[in-house]
Scaffold this motif. Structure first.
Motif, PDB file in Angstrom:
ATOM      1  N   ASP A 109       0.857  -1.176   0.000  1.00 20.33           N
ATOM      2  CA  ASP A 109       0.000   0.000   0.000  1.00 20.33           C
ATOM      3  C   ASP A 109       0.897   1.232   0.000  1.00 20.33           C
ATOM      4  OD1 ASP A 109      -1.662   2.118   0.608  1.00 20.33           O
ATOM      5  OD2 ASP A 109      -2.650   1.138   2.284  1.00 20.33           O
ATOM      6  N   LEU A 110       0.739   2.093  -0.980  1.00 19.50           N
ATOM      7  CA  LEU A 110       1.603   3.269  -1.106  1.00 19.50           C
ATOM      8  C   LEU A 110       1.188   4.419  -0.198  1.00 19.50           C
ATOM      9  CD1 LEU A 110       2.088   3.248  -4.969  1.00 19.50           C
ATOM     10  CD2 LEU A 110       3.764   2.614  -3.228  1.00 19.50           C
ATOM     11  N   HIS A 111       0.059   4.292   0.499  1.00 13.13           N
ATOM     12  CA  HIS A 111      -0.386   5.364   1.394  1.00 13.13           C
ATOM     13  C   HIS A 111       0.113   5.183   2.821  1.00 13.13           C
ATOM     14  CE1 HIS A 111      -2.603   6.676  -1.984  1.00 13.13           C
ATOM     15  NE2 HIS A 111      -3.509   5.718  -1.925  1.00 13.13           N
ATOM     16  N   ILE A 112       0.810   4.084   3.067  1.00 16.72           N
ATOM     17  CA  ILE A 112       1.504   3.913   4.343  1.00 16.72           C
ATOM     18  C   ILE A 112       2.981   4.066   4.036  1.00 16.72           C
ATOM     19  CG2 ILE A 112       1.982   2.344   6.262  1.00 16.72           C
ATOM     20  CD1 ILE A 112      -0.733   1.133   5.860  1.00 16.72           C
ATOM     21  N   THR A 113       3.521   5.226   4.325  1.00 17.69           N
ATOM     22  CA  THR A 113       4.873   5.552   3.910  1.00 17.69           C
ATOM     23  C   THR A 113       5.909   4.885   4.803  1.00 17.69           C
ATOM     24  OG1 THR A 113       4.821   7.566   5.234  1.00 17.69           O
ATOM     25  CG2 THR A 113       4.181   7.751   2.918  1.00 17.69           C
ATOM     26  N   LEU A 114       7.053   4.643   4.218  1.00 20.66           N
ATOM     27  CA  LEU A 114       8.187   4.080   4.938  1.00 20.66           C
ATOM     28  C   LEU A 114       9.185   5.188   5.244  1.00 20.66           C
ATOM     29  CD1 LEU A 114       8.708   0.853   2.800  1.00 20.66           C
ATOM     30  CD2 LEU A 114       7.486   1.059   4.963  1.00 20.66           C
ATOM     31  N   PRO A 115      10.041   5.005   6.252  1.00 18.65           N
ATOM     32  CA  PRO A 115      11.012   6.057   6.607  1.00 18.65           C
ATOM     33  C   PRO A 115      11.886   6.457   5.420  1.00 18.65           C
ATOM     34  CG  PRO A 115      10.950   4.360   8.298  1.00 18.65           C
ATOM     35  CD  PRO A 115      10.120   3.846   7.160  1.00 18.65           C
ATOM     36  N   LYS A 175      10.774   8.454  -0.782  1.00 24.33           N
ATOM     37  CA  LYS A 175      10.389   9.531  -1.663  1.00 24.33           C
ATOM     38  C   LYS A 175       9.026   9.215  -2.288  1.00 24.33           C
ATOM     39  CE  LYS A 175      15.097  10.898  -2.947  1.00 24.33           C
ATOM     40  NZ  LYS A 175      16.054  11.087  -4.069  1.00 24.33           N
ATOM     41  N   PRO A 176       8.089  10.170  -2.268  1.00 21.50           N
ATOM     42  CA  PRO A 176       6.763   9.910  -2.856  1.00 21.50           C
ATOM     43  C   PRO A 176       6.857   9.768  -4.363  1.00 21.50           C
ATOM     44  CG  PRO A 176       6.970  12.217  -2.249  1.00 21.50           C
ATOM     45  CD  PRO A 176       8.203  11.528  -1.705  1.00 21.50           C
ATOM     46  N   LEU A 177       5.949   8.976  -4.923  1.00 25.99           N
ATOM     47  CA  LEU A 177       5.876   8.832  -6.364  1.00 25.99           C
ATOM     48  C   LEU A 177       5.269  10.096  -6.979  1.00 25.99           C
ATOM     49  CD1 LEU A 177       4.595   5.176  -6.787  1.00 25.99           C
ATOM     50  CD2 LEU A 177       6.881   6.033  -7.261  1.00 25.99           C
ATOM     51  N   PRO A 178       5.563  10.361  -8.240  1.00 24.30           N
ATOM     52  CA  PRO A 178       4.896  11.491  -8.904  1.00 24.30           C
ATOM     53  C   PRO A 178       3.407  11.214  -9.031  1.00 24.30           C
ATOM     54  CG  PRO A 178       6.088  10.150 -10.487  1.00 24.30           C
ATOM     55  CD  PRO A 178       6.484   9.640  -9.136  1.00 24.30           C
ATOM     56  N   PRO A 179       2.581  12.261  -9.189  1.00 25.71           N
ATOM     57  CA  PRO A 179       1.139  12.029  -9.326  1.00 25.71           C
ATOM     58  C   PRO A 179       0.818  11.234 -10.588  1.00 25.71           C
ATOM     59  CG  PRO A 179       1.711  14.340  -9.698  1.00 25.71           C
ATOM     60  CD  PRO A 179       2.949  13.669  -9.232  1.00 25.71           C
ATOM     61  N   VAL A 180      -0.357  10.614 -10.594  1.00 24.32           N
ATOM     62  CA  VAL A 180      -0.809   9.864 -11.746  1.00 24.32           C
ATOM     63  C   VAL A 180      -1.079  10.839 -12.880  1.00 24.32           C
ATOM     64  CG1 VAL A 180      -2.586   8.331 -12.642  1.00 24.32           C
ATOM     65  CG2 VAL A 180      -1.829   8.112 -10.274  1.00 24.32           C
ATOM     66  N   ASP A 181      -0.631  10.478 -14.092  1.00 23.11           N
ATOM     67  CA  ASP A 181      -0.867  11.339 -15.257  1.00 23.11           C
ATOM     68  C   ASP A 181      -2.356  11.410 -15.561  1.00 23.11           C
ATOM     69  OD1 ASP A 181       1.812  11.801 -15.533  1.00 23.11           O
ATOM     70  OD2 ASP A 181       2.129  10.118 -16.919  1.00 23.11           O
TER      71      ASP A 181
END
Length: 410
Positions: free
Chosen positions: A395-401, A404-410
Motif C-alpha cells: 500500500d503506497l499510502h503507508i509511507t516508509l522512513p 520519496k513519494p511517487l509522482p502524481p498519476v498522469d
C-alpha cells in the motif's frame, strides 16, 4: 404523534469502540447511532431500520456545507484521515420521512498497519513450466498447503517469487486494512521479475509478462473476496487488439501418452497440455528440457481448468526468425511484471482506473482484495509460455522512513 411513533420504532445500533468492518465484529444491522468510533482505513457498515422511496447520505465539509455521498439505502463509511466527520441521513418518503445527524470519529489504529500483503485468499495458477515449483509442491500437499506456501512467499517483505502459469492463472491477496483510493495518486505497487534487453533498453523489450489487475471492495463485510470485481484498465484496455470476455480451458495431460519432441532438443513434448478457447482456437503448452516436473497443478483433482477475463495481444517478437531469440515488449502502463521493478511508477496502480464489466468507470472509496492474472496467451519456443510472476505488493499510502513519494498519476 406520528413523528414520535416513527422514532420509537427505530432501533439504533450500539456504538462499538474502534468499530470496523471486520468479520470478528458482529454487525447487528438495526439502525444508526448518534456517535461512532472507527479506525482509519476501516469500513463502517451503516444500515437504516426504515425503508422509504429515496435515500440520501451527506457529509459536512470543512465550511459546514453538506455534500451528498450516496443515494443508496445502505452506506459504507471509509476514511483514511483521522478526525471528526459529521454525517446526515435522510429518508425521502411521503409517509415515513426521516432525518438523522450523527458523528463519526476516525482514530489512528491501535496496532500500526503493515503496508505489505497480509493474506493470500486464492492461488489458482494455469498450467506452466514453473507450476509446482514456485511455490514448491511436495507429495501429499493439499490446496490449503499450497495456498499457505503462496502466502508465505509474497506476504510482508518475504519477496519470494510465485508463478501464475499461462493465460488466466491468478492469485488473490489483501492487506490488514482497506487500501484507500486517493485521487491523483498511485494507491499500491506490485513487484514482478520483468527486465529490459541490455542491448536496446530504450525499446522496453526483454521479458515482459504482463498480468492484469482486478480489485474488489468488501461491500458485504464478510472478509471474503466474493463481491463484485473490477478491472484496472491499463494502457491497452481500449486497444482494438485487446479481447474482452475471453475464456480458455486447459486439459490435464495424459501421463501415458507418447511424447512429441521437436528438432531443437529444447522441447521434450510439443503436445503436452492441450487448451481450447472461446475464439474457437486451440493449442498446447509444450514441455521443455529445463523443467521436468508436471506443469499441471498437482494439488487439484480437476481434469480441466477454466479461466476467463481480458486477453492482451501477444507482445513477443522472434528476432532470430528461427524461434531461438524472443523479445517480450512492455505495454505502456497498468500491468504487473511488465516493467523492471526499478521503475516504481510503471509498477504502481491507481484504483481510479477501475472499470466494471461493461468498461464503465466506477468510483471505489478503496479496495480490500487485489487479484492478478496472466493476461497473454502466448508461447515463445524454448522460453515457454508467457506467465506472470509476482513477489510482493504494498500500500503506497503507508509511507516508509525516508521514502520519496511517487509522482502524481498522469
Amino acid at each position: 404523534m406520528k413523528q414520535n411513533k416513527i422514532k420509537s420504532i427505530i432501533i439504533f445500533l450500539a456504538a462499538l469502540p474502534l468499530l470496523g468492518c471486520k468479520e470478528e465484529i458482529p454487525m447487528v444491522s438495526l439502525g444508526i447511532d448518534d456517535f461512532y468510533y472507527i479506525s482509519r482505513m476501516q469500513k463502517l457498515d451503516l444500515h437504516p431500520a426504515l425503508t422509504g422511496s429515496e435515500y440520501r447520505w451527506w457529509v459536512a465539509g470543512e465550511n459546514g456545507e453538506w455534500k451528498p455521498v450516496s443515494s443508496e439505502r445502505d452506506y459504507i463509511f471509509l476514511e483514511g484521515d483521522e478526525g471528526d466527520y459529521r454525517m446526515r441521513f435522510e429518508i425521502l418518503d411521503s409517509n415515513t420521512p426521516y432525518q438523522h445527524e450523527f458523528l463519526i470519529r476516525v482514530l489512528h489504529e491501535e496496532i500500526e498497519y503493515s503496508p505489505y500483503i497480509s493474506k493470500v485468499y486464492e492461488y489458482c495458477p494455469a498450467p506452466g513450466q514453473f507450476v509446482n515449483e514456485m511455490p514448491q509442491y511436495e507429495p501429499g500437499d493439499s490446496y490449503a498447503d499450497i495456498l499457505k506456501k503462496a502466502e508465505e512467499s509474497i506476504s510482508g517483505t518475504n519477496d519470494i517469487m510465485i508463478s501464475l502459469g499461462g493465460y488466466g492463472g491468478y492469485v488473490t491477496f489483501g492487506f490488514d486494512h482497506t487500501v484507500m483510493n486517493v485521487e491523483g495518486e498511485y494507491d499500491f505497487r506490485i513487484w514482478g521479475n520483468a527486465f529490459y534487453e541490455l542491448s536496446n533498453p530504450d525499446a522496453k523489450g526483454g521479458s515482459a509478462e504482463p498480468g492484469i489487475v482486478m480489485v474488489s471492495l468488501d461491500a458485504n463485510c464478510n472478509g471474503l473476496p466474493d463481491d463484485e470485481w473490477y478491472e484496472l484498465a491499463g494502457s491497452a484496455y481500449h486497444d482494438p487488439s485487446t479481447r474482452h470476455n475471453y475464456a480458455i480451458k486447459y486439459f490435464r495431460p495424459d501421463d501415458n501418452k507418447e511424447e512429441t519432441p521437436d528438432d531443437s532438443g529444447f522441447l521434450t513434448d510439443t503436445t503436452y497440455i492441450r487448451w481450447e478457447d472461446s475464439l474457437g482456437e486451440n493449442g498446447y503448452i509444450a514441455k521443455n528440457s529445463f523443467h521436468a516436473q508436471s506443469y499441471y497443478p498437482l494439488w487439484t483433482d480437476s481434469d480441466a481448468l477454466s479461466f476467463e477475463g481480458t486477453l492482451l495481444a501477444p507482445n513477443a517478437k522472434d528476432l532470430s526468425g528461427a524461434g531461438s531469440y524472443y523479445v517480450l515488449y512492455s505495454y505502456d502502463w497498468g500491468y504487473v511484471d511488465n516493467h523492471p521493478n526499478d521503475y516504481a511508477d510503471l509498477n504502481s496502480f491507481d484504483i481510479g482506473w477501475a472499470v466494471d464489466k461493461n468498461g464503465n468507470r466506477v468510483n471505489l472509496p478503496g479496495v480490500d482484495f487485489v487479484r492478478v492474472y496472466t493476461g497473454v496467451n502466448q508461447y515463445c519456443g524454448w522460453l515457454g509460455e508467457t506467465s506472470t510472476e509476482i513477489s510482493r505488493a504494498r500500500d503506497l499510502h503507508i509511507t516508509l522512513p525516508e521514502e520519496k513519494p511517487l509522482p502524481p498519476v498522469d
